[in-house]
Structure formats: C-alpha cells, structure tokens
Motif scaffolding. Sequence first.
Motif, PDB file in Angstrom:
ATOM      1  N   LEU A 110       0.827  -1.213   0.000  1.00 34.09           N
ATOM      2  CA  LEU A 110       0.000   0.000   0.000  1.00 34.09           C
ATOM      3  C   LEU A 110       0.859   1.259   0.000  1.00 34.09           C
ATOM      4  CD1 LEU A 110      -2.942  -0.966   2.394  1.00 34.09           C
ATOM      5  CD2 LEU A 110      -2.837  -1.096  -0.120  1.00 34.09           C
ATOM      6  N   ASP A 111       2.037   1.185   0.605  1.00 33.26           N
ATOM      7  CA  ASP A 111       2.966   2.314   0.587  1.00 33.26           C
ATOM      8  C   ASP A 111       3.354   2.653  -0.857  1.00 33.26           C
ATOM      9  OD1 ASP A 111       4.801   4.188   2.126  1.00 33.26           O
ATOM     10  OD2 ASP A 111       6.288   3.044   0.962  1.00 33.26           O
ATOM     11  N   ALA A 112       3.683   1.624  -1.635  1.00 33.04           N
ATOM     12  CA  ALA A 112       4.065   1.851  -3.035  1.00 33.04           C
ATOM     13  C   ALA A 112       2.897   2.444  -3.821  1.00 33.04           C
ATOM     14  CB  ALA A 112       4.533   0.539  -3.663  1.00 33.04           C
ATOM     15  N   LEU A 113       1.688   1.994  -3.528  1.00 37.22           N
ATOM     16  CA  LEU A 113       0.497   2.517  -4.199  1.00 37.22           C
ATOM     17  C   LEU A 113       0.247   3.972  -3.814  1.00 37.22           C
ATOM     18  CD1 LEU A 113      -2.022   2.040  -5.968  1.00 37.22           C
ATOM     19  CD2 LEU A 113      -3.167   1.149  -3.900  1.00 37.22           C
ATOM     20  N   ALA A 114       0.326   4.277  -2.532  1.00 40.79           N
ATOM     21  CA  ALA A 114       0.097   5.646  -2.067  1.00 40.79           C
ATOM     22  C   ALA A 114       1.135   6.605  -2.648  1.00 40.79           C
ATOM     23  CB  ALA A 114       0.124   5.689  -0.537  1.00 40.79           C
ATOM     24  N   ARG A 115       2.386   6.166  -2.654  1.00 42.62           N
ATOM     25  CA  ARG A 115       3.451   7.012  -3.206  1.00 42.62           C
ATOM     26  C   ARG A 115       3.247   7.253  -4.703  1.00 42.62           C
ATOM     27  NH1 ARG A 115       7.499   7.929   0.451  1.00 42.62           N
ATOM     28  NH2 ARG A 115       7.439   6.603   2.301  1.00 42.62           N
ATOM     29  N   LEU A 116       2.812   6.214  -5.410  1.00 39.26           N
ATOM     30  CA  LEU A 116       2.547   6.364  -6.840  1.00 39.26           C
ATOM     31  C   LEU A 116       1.393   7.336  -7.086  1.00 39.26           C
ATOM     32  CD1 LEU A 116       3.139   5.298  -9.793  1.00 39.26           C
ATOM     33  CD2 LEU A 116       1.163   3.809  -9.390  1.00 39.26           C
ATOM     34  N   ALA A 117       0.293   7.159  -6.379  1.00 39.75           N
ATOM     35  CA  ALA A 117      -0.871   8.034  -6.569  1.00 39.75           C
ATOM     36  C   ALA A 117      -0.519   9.490  -6.279  1.00 39.75           C
ATOM     37  CB  ALA A 117      -2.022   7.574  -5.672  1.00 39.75           C
ATOM     38  N   ARG A 118       0.216   9.697  -5.211  1.00 40.26           N
ATOM     39  CA  ARG A 118       0.630  11.065  -4.879  1.00 40.26           C
ATOM     40  C   ARG A 118       1.544  11.630  -5.976  1.00 40.26           C
ATOM     41  NH1 ARG A 118       3.457  13.432   0.594  1.00 40.26           N
ATOM     42  NH2 ARG A 118       4.047  15.415  -0.356  1.00 40.26           N
ATOM     43  N   ASN A 119       2.514  10.842  -6.409  1.00 39.29           N
ATOM     44  CA  ASN A 119       3.476  11.293  -7.405  1.00 39.29           C
ATOM     45  C   ASN A 119       2.803  11.606  -8.744  1.00 39.29           C
ATOM     46  OD1 ASN A 119       5.740  10.509  -9.611  1.00 39.29           O
ATOM     47  ND2 ASN A 119       6.681  11.391  -7.774  1.00 39.29           N
ATOM     48  N   ILE A 120       1.903  10.746  -9.181  1.00 31.42           N
ATOM     49  CA  ILE A 120       1.179  10.981 -10.429  1.00 31.42           C
ATOM     50  C   ILE A 120       0.406  12.298 -10.341  1.00 31.42           C
ATOM     51  CG2 ILE A 120      -0.793  10.200 -11.817  1.00 31.42           C
ATOM     52  CD1 ILE A 120       0.122   7.307 -11.212  1.00 31.42           C
ATOM     53  N   THR A 121      -0.257  12.506  -9.221  1.00 32.81           N
ATOM     54  CA  THR A 121      -1.081  13.703  -9.052  1.00 32.81           C
ATOM     55  C   THR A 121      -0.225  14.963  -8.975  1.00 32.81           C
ATOM     56  OG1 THR A 121      -2.667  12.327  -7.857  1.00 32.81           O
ATOM     57  CG2 THR A 121      -2.961  14.712  -7.698  1.00 32.81           C
ATOM     58  N   GLU A 122       0.814  14.915  -8.163  1.00 31.01           N
ATOM     59  CA  GLU A 122       1.688  16.090  -8.027  1.00 31.01           C
ATOM     60  C   GLU A 122       2.355  16.472  -9.341  1.00 31.01           C
ATOM     61  OE1 GLU A 122       3.219  15.871  -3.399  1.00 31.01           O
ATOM     62  OE2 GLU A 122       4.393  14.827  -4.925  1.00 31.01           O
TER      63      GLU A 122
END
Length: 182
Positions: A110-122
């Motif tokens: 879930l950490d990898a997923l959260a980091r990806l979602a944040r990075n894509i959005t930012e």
Amino acid sequence: MSTFNVPRKEEVNSTNQAIFDSLEEALGFVPNLYATYAHSNNALQNYLNFANAKTSLKAKEKEVVNLAVSQVNNCIYCLSAHTAIGKMNGFTEDQILELRAGKASFDNRLDALARLARNITENRGATDNDVLNNFFEAGWTKENLIDTIVLVGDKTISNYVHSTTKVPVDFPVAKPLEAVEA
C-alpha cells in the motif's frame, strides 16, 4: 461562499431523480457532491458509470488512491468522504492520515500505491521512475498501474468539481494533515 446550490430532487431531470432515489436507497442520502453533478442532465450518470467501472484495485486499495489524490488536490469534501469510507474499509485514523500524506509505513504494498498516486497527481502524470519501479517491485502489475492512473483521473474530477462549486461538506470533516510529514 458558494454560488452553487445543491439541487434538490425536484430540481433535476427524471434520469437524475432516479439516480437520487438509488443513492438514497444505497447510502441513506444523496451526497452533496453527487447532487451537484446533477446540474448537468448527463454528468451524474456519466461520473457514476466511470467511478463504478470494473478495476483491478480492491475497495481498500481504491481508498489509498482516493485519499492521496484528494490531499494533493486539497479537496476537503473528498478528504472527508474518503476518510469515512476508509474507516469503513478498515483503516484507522492514523493510517488514513498517513495515506493522505502519500505513504503507508504499515504495509509495503500500500505504501508503493500511495506514493505512486501522490506522485502521479503532483506531477500531473509525469511519474518519477523511482516511484514507478518501487510500485512494480512491491508486486503491482501494469494493469494495476493503468487502473491507478484512471482512478487518479476519477478522483481529480470530483476534487475539481468541489474546488469550483464549494458545496457544503456533508460528511464529518476530515482533520488537518499538519501532524504527518510527507
């Protein structure tokens, strides 16, 4: 102050009235943000079809994305709604705050997923290679990647609708993130 009213059932077309009935039956009420989509004769149905489409992400994983994206986009409505939904999916308050910050120390995947979602959005889709590689190393697939990008888009639509209309939040208001470092 909002210049947008939250339309009542009698103020929307018959298609949207039927959707309001379905939402009331399923949720017990029509969330203000969904009602706001009904200013359009088509947007509410189109959005719900999009948001409820099949995906490779489980409900709990979708909430990881929803929380991270809504935090980046600073949408108090969606943060409040998805805090409530996140709790219904088994996340604690502290875990939700962490997910909003774009991480999950309690679960590597879930950490990898959260980091990806944040990075894509930012980065508006210009995903950092290290974040993407970490996502795949955590066991996610290319299908999961595409479904995550679609979910980022889904959530961004609602974030933007609320940011523009500023309709009242009708969920318990999410706590500020101030205590959690990204």
